[in-house]
Design a protein around this motif. Structure first.
Motif, PDB file in Angstrom:
ATOM      1  N   HIS A  61       0.886  -1.077  -0.099  1.00 40.64           N
ATOM      2  CA  HIS A  61      -0.213   0.081   0.040  1.00 40.64           C
ATOM      3  C   HIS A  61       0.742   1.256   0.106  1.00 40.64           C
ATOM      4  O   HIS A  61       2.095   1.245   0.399  1.00 40.64           O
ATOM      5  N   ARG A  62       0.235   2.217  -0.130  1.00 43.85           N
ATOM      6  CA  ARG A  62       0.701   3.782  -0.237  1.00 43.85           C
ATOM      7  C   ARG A  62      -0.345   4.554   0.576  1.00 43.85           C
ATOM      8  O   ARG A  62      -1.220   5.001  -0.017  1.00 43.85           O
ATOM      9  N   ALA A  63      -0.073   4.779   1.762  1.00 40.88           N
ATOM     10  CA  ALA A  63      -1.281   5.317   2.691  1.00 40.88           C
ATOM     11  C   ALA A  63      -1.050   6.680   2.497  1.00 40.88           C
ATOM     12  O   ALA A  63      -0.176   7.445   2.184  1.00 40.88           O
ATOM     13  N   MET A  64      -2.416   7.602   2.416  1.00 38.76           N
ATOM     14  CA  MET A  64      -2.508   8.901   1.919  1.00 38.76           C
ATOM     15  C   MET A  64      -3.189   9.439   3.287  1.00 38.76           C
ATOM     16  O   MET A  64      -4.142   9.037   3.906  1.00 38.76           O
ATOM     17  N   PRO A  65      -2.803  10.723   3.661  1.00 37.18           N
ATOM     18  CA  PRO A  65      -3.388  11.566   4.736  1.00 37.18           C
ATOM     19  C   PRO A  65      -4.687  12.082   4.364  1.00 37.18           C
ATOM     20  O   PRO A  65      -4.808  12.255   3.169  1.00 37.18           O
ATOM     21  N   THR A  66      -5.778  12.017   5.163  1.00 39.74           N
ATOM     22  CA  THR A  66      -6.900  12.463   4.607  1.00 39.74           C
ATOM     23  C   THR A  66      -6.895  13.945   4.260  1.00 39.74           C
ATOM     24  O   THR A  66      -6.167  14.807   4.717  1.00 39.74           O
ATOM     25  N   VAL A  90      -5.347  -0.625   1.708  1.00 41.79           N
ATOM     26  CA  VAL A  90      -5.438   0.644   2.439  1.00 41.79           C
ATOM     27  C   VAL A  90      -5.982   1.765   1.619  1.00 41.79           C
ATOM     28  O   VAL A  90      -5.577   1.827   0.405  1.00 41.79           O
ATOM     29  N   VAL A  91      -6.852   2.528   2.396  1.00 43.96           N
ATOM     30  CA  VAL A  91      -7.528   3.719   1.269  1.00 43.96           C
ATOM     31  C   VAL A  91      -7.542   4.853   2.170  1.00 43.96           C
ATOM     32  O   VAL A  91      -7.538   4.719   3.342  1.00 43.96           O
ATOM     33  N   SER A  92      -7.841   5.964   1.512  1.00 42.86           N
ATOM     34  CA  SER A  92      -8.217   7.124   2.087  1.00 42.86           C
ATOM     35  C   SER A  92      -9.753   7.651   1.386  1.00 42.86           C
ATOM     36  O   SER A  92      -9.968   6.821   0.468  1.00 42.86           O
ATOM     37  N   PRO A  93     -10.490   8.639   2.042  1.00 45.08           N
ATOM     38  CA  PRO A  93     -11.786   8.818   1.269  1.00 45.08           C
ATOM     39  C   PRO A  93     -11.482   9.377  -0.114  1.00 45.08           C
ATOM     40  O   PRO A  93     -12.452   8.716  -0.848  1.00 45.08           O
ATOM     41  N   THR A  95      -9.373   7.614  -2.218  1.00 47.03           N
ATOM     42  CA  THR A  95      -9.007   6.518  -2.937  1.00 47.03           C
ATOM     43  C   THR A  95      -9.925   5.226  -2.764  1.00 47.03           C
ATOM     44  O   THR A  95      -9.859   4.352  -3.431  1.00 47.03           O
ATOM     45  N   ALA A  96     -10.949   5.530  -1.732  1.00 46.70           N
ATOM     46  CA  ALA A  96     -11.859   4.327  -1.567  1.00 46.70           C
ATOM     47  C   ALA A  96     -12.808   3.973  -2.914  1.00 46.70           C
ATOM     48  O   ALA A  96     -13.147   4.731  -3.611  1.00 46.70           O
ATOM     49  N   GLY A  97     -13.102   2.757  -2.714  1.00 47.11           N
ATOM     50  CA  GLY A  97     -13.929   2.243  -3.811  1.00 47.11           C
ATOM     51  C   GLY A  97     -13.939   0.670  -3.638  1.00 47.11           C
ATOM     52  O   GLY A  97     -13.428   0.059  -2.771  1.00 47.11           O
ATOM     53  N   ASP A  98     -14.700   0.037  -4.554  1.00 48.05           N
ATOM     54  CA  ASP A  98     -14.765  -1.398  -4.729  1.00 48.05           C
ATOM     55  C   ASP A  98     -13.511  -1.851  -5.253  1.00 48.05           C
ATOM     56  O   ASP A  98     -13.468  -1.989  -6.519  1.00 48.05           O
ATOM     57  N   LEU A  99     -12.718  -2.318  -4.464  1.00 47.60           N
ATOM     58  CA  LEU A  99     -11.143  -2.606  -4.766  1.00 47.60           C
ATOM     59  C   LEU A  99     -11.104  -4.406  -4.796  1.00 47.60           C
ATOM     60  O   LEU A  99     -10.130  -4.863  -5.051  1.00 47.60           O
ATOM     61  N   GLY A 100     -12.163  -4.871  -4.514  1.00 46.92           N
ATOM     62  CA  GLY A 100     -12.157  -6.392  -4.457  1.00 46.92           C
ATOM     63  C   GLY A 100     -11.680  -6.937  -3.213  1.00 46.92           C
ATOM     64  O   GLY A 100     -11.516  -8.438  -3.168  1.00 46.92           O
ATOM     65  N   THR A 101     -11.266  -6.585  -2.176  1.00 48.62           N
ATOM     66  CA  THR A 101     -10.859  -6.896  -0.859  1.00 48.62           C
ATOM     67  C   THR A 101     -12.027  -7.223   0.023  1.00 48.62           C
ATOM     68  O   THR A 101     -12.989  -6.672   0.001  1.00 48.62           O
ATOM     69  N   ASP A 102     -11.652  -7.962   1.278  1.00 53.58           N
ATOM     70  CA  ASP A 102     -12.551  -8.173   2.081  1.00 53.58           C
ATOM     71  C   ASP A 102     -12.727  -7.068   3.324  1.00 53.58           C
ATOM     72  O   ASP A 102     -13.769  -7.138   3.913  1.00 53.58           O
ATOM     73  N   ALA A 103     -11.636  -6.452   3.444  1.00 56.08           N
ATOM     74  CA  ALA A 103     -11.534  -5.192   4.418  1.00 56.08           C
ATOM     75  C   ALA A 103     -10.909  -4.104   3.985  1.00 56.08           C
ATOM     76  O   ALA A 103     -10.075  -4.271   2.927  1.00 56.08           O
ATOM     77  N   TYR A 104     -11.194  -2.876   4.309  1.00 56.19           N
ATOM     78  CA  TYR A 104     -10.389  -1.748   4.143  1.00 56.19           C
ATOM     79  C   TYR A 104      -9.876  -1.111   5.330  1.00 56.19           C
ATOM     80  O   TYR A 104     -10.578  -0.953   6.198  1.00 56.19           O
ATOM     81  N   VAL A 105      -8.576  -0.568   5.030  1.00 56.14           N
ATOM     82  CA  VAL A 105      -7.849  -0.111   6.136  1.00 56.14           C
ATOM     83  C   VAL A 105      -8.125   1.386   5.866  1.00 56.14           C
ATOM     84  O   VAL A 105      -7.533   2.048   4.899  1.00 56.14           O
ATOM     85  N   LEU A 106      -8.604   2.152   6.775  1.00 61.15           N
ATOM     86  CA  LEU A 106      -8.712   3.809   6.686  1.00 61.15           C
ATOM     87  C   LEU A 106      -7.569   4.443   7.118  1.00 61.15           C
ATOM     88  O   LEU A 106      -7.229   4.196   8.292  1.00 61.15           O
ATOM     89  N   SER A 107      -6.590   5.037   6.313  1.00 63.05           N
ATOM     90  CA  SER A 107      -5.616   5.577   6.663  1.00 63.05           C
ATOM     91  C   SER A 107      -5.542   6.726   7.589  1.00 63.05           C
ATOM     92  O   SER A 107      -6.724   7.314   7.404  1.00 63.05           O
TER      93      SER A 107
END
Length: 591
Positions: A61-66, A90-93, A95-107
């Protein structure tokens, strides 16, 4: 597609789910022991890990600040690979979307946990962007004091990082806040870490205690979700921490987010213990529907405003029986109450009108007076009663009525002397209605069925669905039929049944077809080519009405089937989910 996470129960935005690992994990839950992080791509290339069915793998991942500019966030966001094991992105608001994973980590978890408004904005945007059947993980933020509020907002997965670190810094955490370890003369906990004598209790012990307290709090949260009582819990518990109180108040301001996820009915009683209850989605929804959808069908008669009662439904209380004896069906009765607002007699069964308990002090706060007065004003503006009789006590109730009619061309006659149930007051009420004609039992029953349809489906729905109506049964167990009885069976087509536990309508197949063909707004679920038996799972849904809420009556249609049932997900979640029960089907037929 989500393969390893499924939501089983919902309590607003909070969910009870299952993270399907080799050893399944019931959420909301801690994931420290099952999390595997493949690493950040900011520091170099990362190989796609092989994964493990026993772990939740955070993909490179590449975490992005909100708040990162969307163009920058999208440019540097790594491509998320398709893998066959439990995974998280790992997503920010941005970059969030349907990425096909089971969970999403809010950076940006730790930073968000220190700024309530920024947290609510980031969480709502992220939660609405990712599929409804995926888990949301907020890292480095949870404490025993804020875990319930985080779950209420929609967070599913937590870690112990913040709680543990605070312990090593000498802060002893509980679900009501934190204290500096050196200030404690006793340890207010019986967990394993706290069994040491106070003088032997170290900061390492304190860190262990904090983890135990967080784990215990999440168990409490899960039980509250199962009971449908999480909001009641946080209204009291969050008072100990300003951040948590700010979060749920800000969420109340995000009505669209919370209301869409709030069931239209519950088994649990709603506790009205604070003024924050007035802002609950259930309360605001009821007030909005009563003043915009419900249509008074007795507004050619006088309106009698009466106080609520502790007994629910109101008509079964001793005081309301006395009111009915005096009124004798010569007027339309509407009850006034905090926190609900106003409750027409036809909707006294409808959630939450018979499902709440309030703290009775005999005194109304300024906020309560303002809220109920505003609802009553909107109600009176929509109706056209020839007279208004207020059979209410002086304190609170009279203030509400007088404030509500200030800007309206409405004269109010007050009939209470001392107390609404004194002989003199009841005599005044009877005298005020003397000479008026009674409306018949059939009119009352027909009005109830149509009023509930208005409330559930939209303004005018009751008349569209039940234009030619006959009812049987005894209130509150009413059945709605179409027109005159069939000469061969002595009964007309059965369309719907009033459900007395929740004040909703349960349609038959014939009633559902009438609904689908009518002008009333129809809550439709479009399915693939199969005939549902018992339930419709999310993978079989092609489309669903945005207005569907958990507990709603819905029509299910597909190339091979027609069915009717009750929604187990809200409409947007049905469209985005690939796991879980979406509709509990009651009747179905093959086309």
């Amino acid at each position: 597609m989500t393969d390893h996470f499924e939501v089983h129960e919902r309590d607003g935005a909070a969910r009870l789910g299952e993270l399907r690992l080799a050893d399944p994990l019931t959420t909301p839950a801690l994931v420290d022991e099952v999390l595997r992080d493949a690493g950040s791509r900011w520091t170099g290339d990362r190989e796609i890990p092989e994964g493990d069915p026993a772990s939740l793998t955070v993909l490179p991942h590449r975490a992005m600040p909100t708040g990162t500019d969307t163009r920058i966030a999208e440019t540097f966001a790594p491509e998320v690979p398709e893998v066959g094991y439990p995974s998280a992105a790992v997503v920010s608001p941005e970059t969030a979307g349907d990425l096909g994973t089971d969970a999403y980590v809010l950076s940006g978890g730790p930073g968000l946990a220190s700024h309530a408004e920024r947290f609510v904005d980031a969480l709502v945007r992220t939660r609405e962007a990712i599929p409804g059947d995926t888990a949301l993980y907020l890292a480095g933020a949870a404490t025993p004091a804020n875990a319930a509020t985080l779950a209420y907002a929609g967070v599913d997965l937590f870690d112990t990082d913040r709680a543990y670190v605070r312990g090593t810094e000498g802060f002893y955490l509980t679900n009501s806040g934190e204290a500096f370890l050196e200030d404690l003369r006793e340890l207010p906990c019986a967990c394993e870490a706290c069994r040491e004598p106070r003088e032997a209790f170290t900061r390492e012990d304190c860190a262990d205690h904090n983890v135990n307290a967080l784990r215990a709090e999440l168990a409490t949260v899960r039980e509250r979700i199962r009971a449908g009582r999480l909001r009641d819990y946080i209204e009291g518990q969050a008072r100990h921490e300003a951040w948590s109180t700010s979060v749920f108040r800000l969420l109340d301001g995000r009505y669209g987010y919370v209301e869409a996820r709030t069931p239209i009915l519950r088994r649990a009683e709603l506790l009205a213990a604070t003024e924050d209850t007035l802002r609950r989605a259930e309360i605001q929804r009821f007030a909005d529907r009563v003043t915009s959808r419900y249509r008074p069908r007795f507004d050619d008669r006088p309106l009698v405003l009466v106080p609520c009662s502790a007994t629910k439904p109101y008509s079964e209380s001793q005081s309301h029986r006395q009111f009915h004896d005096a009124i004798q069906w010569r007027a339309h009765i509407v009850s006034m109450t905090s926190p609900i607002g106003v409750v027409p007699q036809e909707l006294e069964l409808t959630y939450p009108a018979q499902h709440y308990d309030s703290v009775v002090t005999g005194r109304w706060s300024a906020t309560e007076v303002e809220f109920v007065a505003s609802v009553l004003e909107r109600y009176l503006s929509r109706a056209d009663y020839p007279r208004v009789v207020a059979h209410v006590p002086e304190d609170g109730y009279r203030d509400v009525v007088e404030r509500a009619v200030e800007g309206l061309d409405v004269d109010v006659e007050f009939t209470v002397t001392d107390h609404p149930t004194t002989d003199e007051s009841l005599s005044n009420l009877a005298a005020a209605l003397e000479g008026g004609s009674q409306y018949r039992k059939r009119e009352r029953e027909h009005s109830t069925v149509r009023a509930v349809a208005d409330y559930l489906f939209g303004d005018g729905a009751g008349d569209d669905l039940f234009a030619d109506l006959r009812t049987d049964g005894h209130y509150p167990k009413l059945r709605a039929h179409e027109g005159d009885p069939d000469p061969d069976s002595d009964e007309g087509t059965h369309l719907a049944t009033l459900v007395p536990q929740y004040g909703t309508l349960s349609f038959t197949l014939a009633g559902a077809k009438r609904w689908a063909e009518s002008d009333a707004p129809t809550k439709r679920v479009e399915i693939d080519g199969f005939v549902p038996r018992g339930s419709v799972l999310a993978p079989g849904i092609l489309d669903a009405d945005e207005a569907i809420r958990v507990g709603d009556e819905v029509v299910v249609e597909g190339p091979r089937a027609f069915a009717v049932g009750r929604a187990a997900m809200h409409g947007a979640e049905m469209r985005s989910s690939t796991r879980g029960i979406a509709v509990e089907v009651r009747h179905s037929e093959e086309r």
